[in-house]
Design a protein around this motif. Structure first.
Motif, short mmCIF file in Angstrom:
data_model
loop_
_atom_site.label_atom_id
_atom_site.label_comp_id
_atom_site.label_asym_id
_atom_site.label_seq_id
_atom_site.Cartn_x
_atom_site.Cartn_y
_atom_site.Cartn_z
N ILE A 33 1.01 9.01 20.90
CA ILE A 33 0.44 10.36 20.94
C ILE A 33 -0.70 10.48 19.94
N ALA A 34 -0.53 9.90 18.76
CA ALA A 34 -1.59 9.95 17.74
C ALA A 34 -2.84 9.24 18.24
N ARG A 35 -2.66 8.11 18.88
CA ARG A 35 -3.81 7.36 19.41
C ARG A 35 -4.50 8.16 20.52
N GLU A 36 -3.73 8.77 21.39
CA GLU A 36 -4.29 9.59 22.47
C GLU A 36 -5.02 10.81 21.92
N SER A 37 -4.62 11.27 20.74
CA SER A 37 -5.23 12.45 20.13
C SER A 37 -6.50 12.10 19.35
N GLY A 38 -6.85 10.83 19.29
CA GLY A 38 -8.10 10.42 18.67
C GLY A 38 -7.98 9.92 17.24
N ALA A 39 -6.77 9.78 16.73
CA ALA A 39 -6.59 9.29 15.36
C ALA A 39 -6.68 7.76 15.34
N ILE A 40 -7.01 7.22 14.17
CA ILE A 40 -6.95 5.77 13.96
C ILE A 40 -5.51 5.44 13.56
N VAL A 41 -4.84 4.67 14.38
CA VAL A 41 -3.41 4.41 14.18
C VAL A 41 -3.20 3.00 13.64
N ARG A 42 -2.50 2.92 12.55
CA ARG A 42 -2.11 1.63 11.97
C ARG A 42 -0.61 1.65 11.70
N ARG A 43 -0.08 0.49 11.35
CA ARG A 43 1.37 0.39 11.20
C ARG A 43 1.75 -0.23 9.88
N GLU A 44 2.77 0.34 9.25
CA GLU A 44 3.38 -0.24 8.06
C GLU A 44 4.82 -0.59 8.38
N ARG A 45 5.14 -1.87 8.32
CA ARG A 45 6.46 -2.33 8.75
C ARG A 45 7.54 -2.15 7.67
N GLN A 46 7.15 -2.10 6.39
CA GLN A 46 8.14 -1.87 5.34
C GLN A 46 8.50 -0.39 5.32
N GLN A 47 9.80 -0.10 5.47
CA GLN A 47 10.23 1.28 5.58
C GLN A 47 10.11 2.01 4.25
N GLY A 48 9.69 3.27 4.31
CA GLY A 48 9.62 4.09 3.11
C GLY A 48 8.23 4.66 2.91
N LYS A 49 8.17 5.93 2.51
CA LYS A 49 6.88 6.61 2.36
C LYS A 49 6.02 5.95 1.28
N GLY A 50 6.65 5.49 0.20
CA GLY A 50 5.89 4.82 -0.85
C GLY A 50 5.18 3.58 -0.33
N ASN A 51 5.86 2.81 0.53
CA ASN A 51 5.24 1.62 1.12
C ASN A 51 4.06 1.99 2.00
N VAL A 52 4.18 3.10 2.72
CA VAL A 52 3.08 3.56 3.59
C VAL A 52 1.88 3.97 2.75
N ILE A 53 2.12 4.73 1.69
CA ILE A 53 1.02 5.18 0.83
C ILE A 53 0.33 3.98 0.18
N ARG A 54 1.10 2.99 -0.24
CA ARG A 54 0.49 1.79 -0.82
C ARG A 54 -0.47 1.14 0.15
N ARG A 55 -0.05 1.01 1.40
CA ARG A 55 -0.91 0.40 2.43
C ARG A 55 -2.17 1.23 2.67
N MET A 56 -2.00 2.53 2.75
CA MET A 56 -3.15 3.42 2.98
C MET A 56 -4.17 3.30 1.85
N PHE A 57 -3.70 3.39 0.63
CA PHE A 57 -4.60 3.36 -0.52
C PHE A 57 -5.30 2.01 -0.64
#
Length: 321
Positions: free
Chosen positions: A47-71
């Motif tokens: 849905i995010a991709r269809e809405s025009g966002a750039i979609v990437r994936r973080e396989r390590q579970q947890g919000k901190g892991n996601v933020i690390r990848r983003m930054f």
């Protein structure tokens, strides 16, 4: 390099992600919206991709892991972090971005607690936990952050590239707040309305488990960032304990000239020595922390030079095209 990067960490938010992307694109038309999917089992990424966002994936579970990848992966003049559950209205985003771009703020906090949070949020332990964390951190670190655990924040390039992400889960917001306060970064608060999750959207925050992790994070960061205060307090408590148990022994000795509870005297001596050791441990570690602060300021200068270089390259690229 993006001018504005909207960062949306997501885990099973298919019921709200389209609206969130649409709202923030309308309010920030010049932004690039990044959705980082954290192993969702529903159609969040599609849905995010269809809405025009750039979609990437973080396989390590947890919000901190996601933020690390983003930054780590994204370069931008200003970063706007928002949850994908549609609890943060997009109309406050332009002001938060402006404070970073025009007022040189390093972190802008979307303050829910000064508006509708306590009436909209239906989980009383969350309310109590937010107040406890806010009062604890402001008291321990001498800052005035209004909402420690909000997921609605804006950051400067310098903050993002010098912030060491250590947490793996929801305690990441607490870590951000303490990092900014400890390094005397410019922090601004913007009061935002908060709305509870819509029907069909389920919170991933575990009130008790995540709450305990947040409290341990505060304790660990207080020890790491303020070792002299931490170990002096610990030493004081040990010294008081030793004195409380030693006084009856001293009184008895004064009365009869004997020490009938000799083991107690020995334990008191060891506890007193431990108290002194705590104080000197704090002194040694405080010297190390001050050296780390000096090193951080050097890294901050290097990051500022890097930021200026990226801006110059962006301007030259724009002229070329």
């Amino acid at each position: 390099m993006d001018q504005i990067a909207v960062l949306i960490p997501c885990y099973n938010e298919e019921s709200t992600i389209e609206k969130v992307i649409t709202d923030y694109r309308r309010r920030l038309p010049d932004s690039r919206i990044y959705v980082y999917d954290n192993n969702s089992t529903d159609r969040t990424a599609a849905i995010a991709r269809e809405s025009g966002a750039i979609v990437r994936r973080e396989r390590q579970q947890g919000k901190g892991n996601v933020i690390r990848r983003m930054f780590r992966e994204i370069d931008a003049q200003v970063y706007l972090m928002v949850d994908g559950d549609d609890t943060y209205p997009a109309e406050y985003a332009p002001e938060m971005v402006r404070l970073v771009l025009e007022e040189q703020a390093d972190m802008v906090v979307g303050d829910r607690l000064s508006s509708t949070y306590f009436t909209e949020n239906k989980r009383p332990f969350h309310n109590f936990g937010n107040l406890l964390v806010r009062k604890s951190i402001n008291a321990l670190f001498g800052c005035q952050i209004k909402d420690m655990m909000t997921g609605y924040r804006a950051f400067s390039y310098q903050f993002v590239k010098t912030f060491p992400v250590l947490s793996r889960g929801f305690e990441i917001e607490t870590e951000m707040s303490i990092h900014a306060a400890q390094h005397h970064m410019q922090i601004e608060n913007v009061v935002v309305d908060y709305r509870d999750r819509p029907d069909g959207s389920v919170s991933k925050l575990n009130t008790y488990n995540d709450g305990i992790r947040v409290l341990f994070t505060i304790l660990n960061l207080f020890r790491n960032y303020r070792p002299l205060s931490f170990f002096s307090l610990l030493g004081f408590l040990l010294a008081v304990t030793a004195a409380v148990f030693f006084l009856p022994v001293l009184v008895t000795y004064a009365q009869i000239g004997l020490v009938p509870r000799f083991p107690t005297l020995i334990v008191c001596a060891f506890v007193a020595v431990a108290a002194v050791q705590c104080f000197f441990t704090g002194l040694v570690l405080d010297t190390s922390v001050k050296k780390n602060r000096q090193d951080f300021e050097t890294r901050l200068l290097d990051t500022s030079r890097q930021y200026k270089t990226l801006l110059k390259e962006k301007e030259e690229s724009g002229k070329t095209h």
